[in-house]
Design a protein around this motif. Structure first.
Motif, PDB file in Angstrom:
ATOM      1  N   LEU A   8       0.749  -1.190  -0.088  1.00 37.02           N
ATOM      2  CA  LEU A   8       0.066  -0.060   0.084  1.00 37.02           C
ATOM      3  C   LEU A   8       0.940   1.230   0.154  1.00 37.02           C
ATOM      4  N   ARG A   9       0.358   2.024  -1.149  1.00 35.77           N
ATOM      5  CA  ARG A   9       1.091   3.500  -0.939  1.00 35.77           C
ATOM      6  C   ARG A   9       0.223   4.169  -0.800  1.00 35.77           C
ATOM      7  N   ALA A  10      -0.346   5.127   0.601  1.00 38.98           N
ATOM      8  CA  ALA A  10      -1.662   5.949   0.892  1.00 38.98           C
ATOM      9  C   ALA A  10      -0.896   7.311   0.803  1.00 38.98           C
ATOM     10  N   PHE A  11      -1.838   8.004  -0.126  1.00 40.94           N
ATOM     11  CA  PHE A  11      -1.590   9.382   0.006  1.00 40.94           C
ATOM     12  C   PHE A  11      -2.627  10.215   0.821  1.00 40.94           C
ATOM     13  N   VAL A  12      -2.447  10.675   2.186  1.00 40.07           N
ATOM     14  CA  VAL A  12      -3.703  11.290   2.673  1.00 40.07           C
ATOM     15  C   VAL A  12      -3.293  12.812   2.878  1.00 40.07           C
ATOM     16  N   VAL A  13      -4.286  13.608   2.474  1.00 39.07           N
ATOM     17  CA  VAL A  13      -4.175  15.016   2.575  1.00 39.07           C
ATOM     18  C   VAL A  13      -5.349  15.625   3.495  1.00 39.07           C
TER      19      VAL A  13
END
Length: 121
Positions: free
Chosen positions: A108-113
């Protein structure tokens, strides 16, 4: 393969939303690598399990707007609500990039903004 991987991710997400961390982990490979871009990287199912005890002590509220799949990759785009140190809700936009191997989630590569607004239903 792509549609099968999307179905696995939907089932895994349903487990998380229901507070069933072990159910979620059943869809993960033992050697999963879980990275939050700009944050920490967890290596192995045991590390993810330990993180989930705290990080998902209360099941997250999230809405998947789009699932895009090709080959062994599935991308989920949506909104998720996290909690700050005081327990207050923090709305975020997210994009999770999942890689699958043999029907299991392996990376998993999670991008959270943080968005500052209420998550949409």
């Amino acid at each position: 393969m792509s549609e099968q991987n999307k179905a696995v991710l939907r089932q895994a997400n349903a487990a998380v939303a229901a507070g069933d961390n072990e159910g979620f982990l059943s869809f993960c490979a033992d050697d999963i690598v879980w990275s939050t871009v700009g944050g920490e990287t967890l290596r192995g199912k045991e590390a993810v399990r330990a993180w989930m005890v705290k990080g998902y002590a209360e099941p997250p509220k999230f809405n998947v707007r789009e699932l895009v799949a090709e080959g062994n990759m599935v991308v989920a785009i949506g909104e998720i609500e996290s909690r700050d140190g005081e327990g207050r809700p923090v709305p975020n936009a997210y994009c999770d990039v999942w890689r699958f191997r043999d029907g299991k989630m392996v990376e998993l590569r999670a991008f959270v903004v943080e968005t500052g607004g209420a998550p949409e239903a």
